[in-house]
Each structure stands twice: as structure tokens, then as C-alpha cells.
Scaffold this motif. Structure first.
Motif, PDB file in Angstrom:
ATOM      1  N   TYR A 282       0.814  -1.209   0.000  1.00  0.00           N
ATOM      2  CA  TYR A 282       0.000   0.000   0.000  1.00  0.00           C
ATOM      3  C   TYR A 282       0.851   1.264   0.000  1.00  0.00           C
ATOM      4  CZ  TYR A 282      -4.309  -2.554   0.849  1.00  0.00           C
ATOM      5  OH  TYR A 282      -5.385  -3.388   0.720  1.00  0.00           O
ATOM      6  N   LYS A 283       1.953   1.214   0.758  1.00  0.00           N
ATOM      7  CA  LYS A 283       2.714   2.442   0.942  1.00  0.00           C
ATOM      8  C   LYS A 283       4.101   2.096   1.438  1.00  0.00           C
ATOM      9  CE  LYS A 283       2.843   6.496   3.965  1.00  0.00           C
ATOM     10  NZ  LYS A 283       2.279   7.085   5.183  1.00  0.00           N
ATOM     11  N   LYS A 284       5.113   2.804   0.940  1.00  0.00           N
ATOM     12  CA  LYS A 284       6.475   2.576   1.414  1.00  0.00           C
ATOM     13  C   LYS A 284       6.664   3.304   2.743  1.00  0.00           C
ATOM     14  CE  LYS A 284       8.102   0.082  -1.963  1.00  0.00           C
ATOM     15  NZ  LYS A 284       8.571  -1.295  -1.779  1.00  0.00           N
ATOM     16  N   THR A 285       5.933   2.843   3.742  1.00  0.00           N
ATOM     17  CA  THR A 285       6.034   3.427   5.067  1.00  0.00           C
ATOM     18  C   THR A 285       7.277   2.871   5.752  1.00  0.00           C
ATOM     19  OG1 THR A 285       4.796   3.854   7.095  1.00  0.00           O
ATOM     20  CG2 THR A 285       4.680   1.627   6.216  1.00  0.00           C
ATOM     21  N   GLN A 286       7.585   3.387   6.932  1.00  0.00           N
ATOM     22  CA  GLN A 286       8.712   2.874   7.704  1.00  0.00           C
ATOM     23  C   GLN A 286       8.233   1.662   8.504  1.00  0.00           C
ATOM     24  OE1 GLN A 286      11.810   4.034   7.559  1.00  0.00           O
ATOM     25  NE2 GLN A 286      11.381   5.806   6.272  1.00  0.00           N
ATOM     26  N   VAL A 287       8.824   0.517   8.246  1.00  0.00           N
ATOM     27  CA  VAL A 287       8.424  -0.717   8.924  1.00  0.00           C
ATOM     28  C   VAL A 287       9.599  -1.234   9.750  1.00  0.00           C
ATOM     29  CG1 VAL A 287       7.457  -3.026   8.644  1.00  0.00           C
ATOM     30  CG2 VAL A 287       6.922  -1.250   6.969  1.00  0.00           C
ATOM     31  N   HIS A 288       9.318  -1.564  10.991  1.00  0.00           N
ATOM     32  CA  HIS A 288      10.360  -2.038  11.900  1.00  0.00           C
ATOM     33  C   HIS A 288       9.939  -3.370  12.522  1.00  0.00           C
ATOM     34  CE1 HIS A 288      11.786   2.099  11.561  1.00  0.00           C
ATOM     35  NE2 HIS A 288      10.592   2.494  11.949  1.00  0.00           N
ATOM     36  N   LEU A 289      10.916  -4.163  12.882  1.00  0.00           N
ATOM     37  CA  LEU A 289      10.659  -5.487  13.448  1.00  0.00           C
ATOM     38  C   LEU A 289      11.010  -5.521  14.933  1.00  0.00           C
ATOM     39  CD1 LEU A 289       9.990  -8.539  12.960  1.00  0.00           C
ATOM     40  CD2 LEU A 289      12.462  -8.850  12.575  1.00  0.00           C
ATOM     41  N   ILE A 290      10.114  -6.091  15.730  1.00  0.00           N
ATOM     42  CA  ILE A 290      10.401  -6.398  17.131  1.00  0.00           C
ATOM     43  C   ILE A 290      10.148  -7.885  17.330  1.00  0.00           C
ATOM     44  CG2 ILE A 290       9.758  -6.022  19.543  1.00  0.00           C
ATOM     45  CD1 ILE A 290       8.927  -3.205  18.838  1.00  0.00           C
ATOM     46  N   LEU A 291      11.183  -8.588  17.746  1.00  0.00           N
ATOM     47  CA  LEU A 291      11.085 -10.029  17.979  1.00  0.00           C
ATOM     48  C   LEU A 291      10.860 -10.270  19.468  1.00  0.00           C
ATOM     49  CD1 LEU A 291      11.252 -12.734  16.494  1.00  0.00           C
ATOM     50  CD2 LEU A 291      13.721 -12.738  16.897  1.00  0.00           C
ATOM     51  N   ASN A 292       9.736 -10.873  19.802  1.00  0.00           N
ATOM     52  CA  ASN A 292       9.344 -11.067  21.203  1.00  0.00           C
ATOM     53  C   ASN A 292       9.529 -12.525  21.635  1.00  0.00           C
ATOM     54  OD1 ASN A 292       8.328 -10.270  23.696  1.00  0.00           O
ATOM     55  ND2 ASN A 292       6.197 -10.589  23.106  1.00  0.00           N
ATOM     56  N   ARG A 293       9.722 -12.726  22.928  1.00  0.00           N
ATOM     57  CA  ARG A 293       9.833 -14.058  23.536  1.00  0.00           C
ATOM     58  C   ARG A 293      10.995 -14.869  22.953  1.00  0.00           C
ATOM     59  NH1 ARG A 293       3.417 -15.325  22.948  1.00  0.00           N
ATOM     60  NH2 ARG A 293       2.662 -13.700  24.355  1.00  0.00           N
ATOM     61  N   VAL A 294      12.134 -14.239  22.843  1.00  0.00           N
ATOM     62  CA  VAL A 294      13.326 -14.884  22.301  1.00  0.00           C
ATOM     63  C   VAL A 294      14.023 -15.687  23.401  1.00  0.00           C
ATOM     64  CG1 VAL A 294      15.567 -14.471  21.224  1.00  0.00           C
ATOM     65  CG2 VAL A 294      13.611 -13.037  20.621  1.00  0.00           C
ATOM     66  N   MET A 295      14.446 -16.908  23.073  1.00  0.00           N
ATOM     67  CA  MET A 295      15.093 -17.773  24.054  1.00  0.00           C
ATOM     68  C   MET A 295      16.510 -17.296  24.386  1.00  0.00           C
ATOM     69  SD  MET A 295      12.807 -19.868  24.904  1.00  0.00           S
ATOM     70  CE  MET A 295      13.843 -20.922  25.927  1.00  0.00           C
ATOM     71  N   ASN A 296      17.246 -16.852  23.358  1.00  0.00           N
ATOM     72  CA  ASN A 296      18.601 -16.350  23.573  1.00  0.00           C
ATOM     73  C   ASN A 296      18.988 -15.463  22.390  1.00  0.00           C
ATOM     74  OD1 ASN A 296      19.722 -18.176  21.451  1.00  0.00           O
ATOM     75  ND2 ASN A 296      19.202 -19.762  22.960  1.00  0.00           N
TER      76      ASN A 296
END
Length: 288
Positions: free
Chosen positions: A184-198
């Protein structure tokens, strides 16, 4: 909405202007949900507030019984729906949370905000303009997956934070969400990875996602960080007390503060692309 109504709506919306608007952020997850999206949205908002930012957290996960209120252990008499039921001011439903955080409770209704009729839609936009001029950040906690309701916010906001976990289905859903946003749009997309073991697991999954998105979607997604699978988080949820406040030195709390620092570090360097939040919503509503 018929042609005459659409024309009338466009004329009314010309009177809605904007000055120094808040940066708008949508916190989203894949269709499966259950990744801790609302918990991340709440604690990220609290971390921003702790760092001196004026923040409003907007619970738009409508129909889910008010996740933000549940996580805070609070109950409000009103929700976003009051604006439409009685044509009230948005200030009537803004609640004061911890760390100077402001929030707007969600509701149980299933009705789409964008199907409420011309007069109520104009009133909603007018109320949004007021709060966007009052805060540094307005954060929308959207429902899981892509719906007709969430699309319009994801298209309009400055940044989308996509929350996922290491589970394969969650990763697949997150990738699909990123693909949908970028279509839809070249918006700013960021990733947050939750519940990581290590950290090793987190780095491996993050690099895999970043590489796939770069290769197949031709987009350089910025990873904000990862939150460990910390028992303090579940304990805080049960106690209905945000983990950032329950134990500020816990691994999860330290991670959220680092994620916030990352975001604040890149935010000043980014320029908005295309239309701002209000203009995007106006353009969509004019086409209804």
C-alpha cells in the motif's frame, strides 16, 4: 456512501487543517495474534514516556475487551465508542496512566469506525486533529492481522512496528503483514522479535527475516531489537502491572528501553514520505 455524501464530506474536511502533528505509530502483528503485541505496545509507550516524551496510546483492538486496560489492571466507564454515541470530545475519554502516559480505552463493539456515517466521520477526524497537536507520539495498538479497519491506519501512520515471535507460524504471518503494508505504501516498517530464548536465536531469525524482505520485497526493514522470554513478563500480566514498572531491571524491561532508544535514534533522521496521517485518512474517506 453515495456520490453526494462523498462530495459533502470532502467539502467539510477541507476545513480540517494541521500544524505540528505528533509522529504516529501502529503496532501490528500477523493474523495469528498471541505474540504479545499489546504488551509490547504498552511497555514501549511507557518507555517513551519515561524518556520525557508526551505519549498517547490508542487501543484500537476493538472487540477484544480492552487489552490495554486489562494489562494496566484498570477499568474505564468510557471507550472510543463514546465519541460516536454522544458526539463527545475525545478529551472525555483520555485516561491518565503511569509514567505520564495517556491512553484511550478500546471497546467491545464490532462496528467499523469507517462505517459510521458522514457526520460522525468528520467529527472523528476533527477529534484526531486535536490530539495529534497535543502529543509527541500517538501509538495505535491495532487488531491482529489485516482487516478493513486496520488497513487505513497502517497506510496513514509514519511507522509500523511489526511484532512477532520465533515460532514458524508467527514468522510467516509477520512476513505476510510486512508484504501487505508495503503493497500500500512505502512506510517505515520495523521489526520487534518477542519471547526470544537467547541472543543467538534472535539474531538468526532477525537476519533471516531481514534478508527475505530485502530479497523478495526489495525493502530494507530496520530491526528495533528483541525481547527475551522473561518470566517477569508473565508474572506482570497476571498481576495486571506493566513489566517495565514491575521490575525495571528485568531482562525484558532493559530490552524495551533499548528498543525505545533505537527508535528514538533513527526517528529524527527519517523524513516523512508522502502525506501525513490526517491527509491519508482524509483521502481514503473522500473515496468512500
Amino acid at each position: 456512501m453515495n456520490t453526494d455524501q462523498a462530495s459533502h464530506l470532502r467539502a467539510k474536511m477541507k476545513g480540517i487543517h494541521h500544524q505540528n502533528l505528533a509522529k504516529t505509530i501502529a503496532v501490528v502483528s500477523g493474523k495469528g495474534g498471541g505474540v504479545g503485541k499489546s504488551n509490547i505496545a504498552l511497555n514501549f509507550s511507557l518507555s517513551l514516556s519515561k524518556k520525557g516524551k508526551k505519549v498517547l496510546l490508542f487501543d484500537l483492538d476493538i472487540g477484544m475487551g480492552g487489552n490495554i486496560e486489562i494489562l494496566l489492571g484498570r477499568s474505564s466507564e468510557h471507550s472510543i465508542l463514546k465519541i460516536f454515541e454522544k458526539n463527545s470530545s475525545i478529551y472525555d475519554i483520555i485516561e491518565s496512566g503511569p509514567n505520564t502516559l495517556s491512553y484511550i480505552p478500546g471497546g467491545n463493539a464490532q462496528e467499523s469506525i469507517f462505517q459510521l456515517g458522514e457526520e460522525k466521520l468528520v467529527h472523528f477526524l476533527e477529534q484526531l486533529e486535536l490530539i495529534l497537536n497535543d502529543y509527541d507520539y500517538v501509538i495505535f495498538d491495532l487488531g491482529a492481522g489485516v482487516t478493513q479497519e486496520t488497513i487505513h491506519y497502517m497506510k496513514a501512520v509514519d511507522d509500523c512496528l511489526v511484532v512477532t515471535t520465533p515460532e514458524p507460524t508467527s514468522i510467516t504471518d509477520a512476513y505476510s503483514m510486512v508484504k501487505h503494508i508495503l503493497s500500500y505504501k512505502k512506510t517505515q516498517v520495523h521489526l520487534i522479535l518477542n519471547r526470544v530464548m537467547n541472543k543467538q536465536q534472535g539474531d538468526m531469525i532477525t537476519n533471516r527475516m531481514i534478508t527475505a524482505i530485502k530479497r523478495f520485497l526489495e525493502y530494507d526493514m530496520f530491526p528495533l531489537g528483541m525481547v527475551p522470554d522473561d518470566p517477569v513478563v508473565m508474572s506482570a500480566v497476571i498481576e495486571q502491572h506493566p513489566f517495565l514498572l514491575k521490575n525495571p531491571k528485568s531482562k525484558a524491561s532493559v530490552a524495551i528501553d533499548q528498543i525505545t532508544d533505537q527508535f528514538l535514534g533513527i526517528a529524527p533522521r527519517k523524513k516523512r514520505k508522502g502525506k501525513d496521517f490526517l491527509k491519508e485518512l482524509k483521502q481514503y474517506l473522500s473515496r468512500l
